[in-house]
Design a protein around this motif. Structure first.
Motif, PDB file in Angstrom:
ATOM      1  N   GLU A 228       0.827  -1.209   0.000  1.00  0.00           N
ATOM      2  CA  GLU A 228       0.000   0.000   0.000  1.00  0.00           C
ATOM      3  C   GLU A 228       0.859   1.256   0.000  1.00  0.00           C
ATOM      4  OE1 GLU A 228      -3.844   1.914   2.384  1.00  0.00           O
ATOM      5  OE2 GLU A 228      -3.102  -0.100   2.874  1.00  0.00           O
ATOM      6  N   LYS A 229       1.972   1.225   0.744  1.00  0.00           N
ATOM      7  CA  LYS A 229       2.862   2.386   0.801  1.00  0.00           C
ATOM      8  C   LYS A 229       3.493   2.648  -0.567  1.00  0.00           C
ATOM      9  CE  LYS A 229       6.873   4.219   3.307  1.00  0.00           C
ATOM     10  NZ  LYS A 229       7.876   3.945   4.376  1.00  0.00           N
ATOM     11  N   LYS A 230       3.868   1.590  -1.259  1.00  0.00           N
ATOM     12  CA  LYS A 230       4.538   1.743  -2.549  1.00  0.00           C
ATOM     13  C   LYS A 230       3.573   2.071  -3.677  1.00  0.00           C
ATOM     14  CE  LYS A 230       7.625  -0.612  -5.810  1.00  0.00           C
ATOM     15  NZ  LYS A 230       8.457  -1.792  -6.080  1.00  0.00           N
ATOM     16  N   HIS A 231       2.414   1.419  -3.686  1.00  0.00           N
ATOM     17  CA  HIS A 231       1.511   1.552  -4.828  1.00  0.00           C
ATOM     18  C   HIS A 231       0.291   2.420  -4.555  1.00  0.00           C
ATOM     19  CE1 HIS A 231       3.848  -1.443  -6.975  1.00  0.00           C
ATOM     20  NE2 HIS A 231       3.713  -2.291  -5.973  1.00  0.00           N
ATOM     21  N   GLY A 232       0.049   2.766  -3.295  1.00  0.00           N
ATOM     22  CA  GLY A 232      -1.081   3.639  -2.985  1.00  0.00           C
ATOM     23  C   GLY A 232      -2.429   2.984  -3.130  1.00  0.00           C
TER      24      GLY A 232
END
Length: 408
Positions: A228-232
């Motif tokens: 989630e942090k990397k791809h939003g």
């Protein structure tokens, strides 16, 4: 001078729609390209913009009427002035100060609410003032009403409180039973017609299997925060199943094929229909070329589909085509179902809720998070062996996700 507003082209093979809601009323100022009316087609709602700036003039149809592509639906009066509000009367002198009345919350004008939304409000006997609108100019949408019901914030209509009287108040008699008739939306009519068409045309059969979700749950728990942090976007289960279906379609291409006349059309791509819920019913936007997409790309597109389905802003072309469908009834708590084909597709995979169940592993009874899967298929094209093999391939990929990375 008046400019005609014409019903625009609505999409391939769509020739008519219903007037859902007028967004501007006669006499109101209209900006160029500002939506003035919402039309409901068989699949989505389409907003028709004003071709010029001016004042809303004559409206040729009422909400619920059927209109055809190219029909004159309204006129915009160019250079006109919007009707000005009547001046407020001068306040009369007050002999003595009095207590100010409590502020009154202004409810959305009931007549300004679209028939579909009004029917939902009336069905649940809700107070429109208790629901926040997210539509154009704060108008209520079906999604707003359903969200308020689910959140428990929608209030039931109540009669005004009468002044307290000295005499006892008689108990009101029970309300008489009543029935209400609400016209089916075009989307609901289309859903009903297509589902019945599938039953009448295809030799539909369903095969079942269950799948141990332990490996997918473990992988998701391990990587979801970083993902989630990397791809939003949230790391869900659907990308795993989309990837597993792509893998299974390579091994059993008949499941992604279609019958056209006396020919079978095989396809070397995976355009997956992803069934999502909208205020008007179930819609199936197409995740095109799923075989070429990453986990993140799949999750982002599915999340976008779900959001725009709730808002009613999916485009018609986004729901055309597709050679296989995935329907996840588990999000609503379904344990088992037999999904119906989406013609002309020959297969649909039904997913269900995950629950802990006792299973035997290595001669021992253990508890595992299990899910039932159901594959409905057209037996005219797909044999039982092919259907079972396809479902087993999906099961193997979910229980051992490494297969998705090394194409096994």
């Amino acid at each position: 001078m008046a400019t005609d507003v014409i019903v625009p082209t609505l999409g391939e093979s769509i020739t008519e729609a219903s007037v859902g809601q007028w967004l501007k009323q006669p006499g109101e100022a209209v900006a160029a390209d500002e939506p003035i009316v919402a039309l409901e087609t068989d699949k989505v709602a389409v907003e028709v913009p004003a071709p010029v700036a001016g004042v809303m003039g004559e409206q040729m149809f009422q909400p619920g009427d059927t209109v055809t592509v190219g029909a004159l639906i309204a006129r915009i009066l160019e250079g006109g002035a919007a009707a000005a509000p009547a001046p407020a009367p001068a306040a009369a002198p007050v002999a003595a100060p009095v207590a100010a009345p409590a502020p009154v919350v202004e409810a959305p004008a009931y007549d300004a609410i679209s028939p579909a939304v009004r029917g939902l409000i009336d069905t649940y006997n809700l107070d429109p003032a208790s629901i926040s609108g997210t539509g154009k100019d704060g108008r209520l949408t079906k999604g707003d009403v359903l969200a308020a019901i689910e959140a428990g914030t929608a209030r039931v209509k109540s009669a005004a409180v009468a002044p307290v009287a000295a005499a006892p108040v008689a108990v009101a008699a029970p309300a008489a039973r009543r029935e209400e008739r609400v016209k089916m939306t075009r989307l609901r009519q289309t859903i009903a017609r297509r589902l019945k068409e599938a039953q009448n045309t295809a030799a539909m059969l369903t095969t079942f299997n269950d799948v141990d979700m332990s490996a997918v749950i473990e992988a998701r728990a391990k990587y979801k925060d970083h993902f989630e942090k990397k791809h939003g976007v949230r790391f869900g289960f659907m990308s795993f199943f989309a990837k597993a279906v792509v893998l299974a379609l390579k091994d059993v291409p008949a499941v992604g094929a279609a019958i056209e006349g006396d020919e079978i059309v095989f396809k070397d791509y995976a355009d997956l229909g992803i069934a999502v819920s909208s205020p008007g019913g179930l819609v199936v936007p197409i995740l095109k070329d799923a075989q070429a997409k990453s986990f993140a790309e799949i999750e982002k597109q599915i999340a976008d589909f779900g959001e725009r389905a709730r808002k009613g802003t999916l485009k018609i072309e986004e729901m055309q085509g597709g050679n296989f469908t995935i329907s996840n009834g588990g999000v609503f708590g379904s344990l088992l179902s037999t999904p119906i084909l989406n013609p002309p597709q020959s297969g649909v995979l039904g997913l269900h809720r995950v629950e802990d169940r006792p299973v035997v592993r290595g001669g021992q009874i253990v508890v595992r998070p299990m899910m039932y899967m159901a594959l409905s298929y057209d037996h005219r094209l797909i044999d039982g062996k092919e259907a079972v093999t396809f479902l087993v391939r999906v099961k193997e990929a979910i229980e051992d996700p490494a297969r998705l990375l090394i194409d096994l």
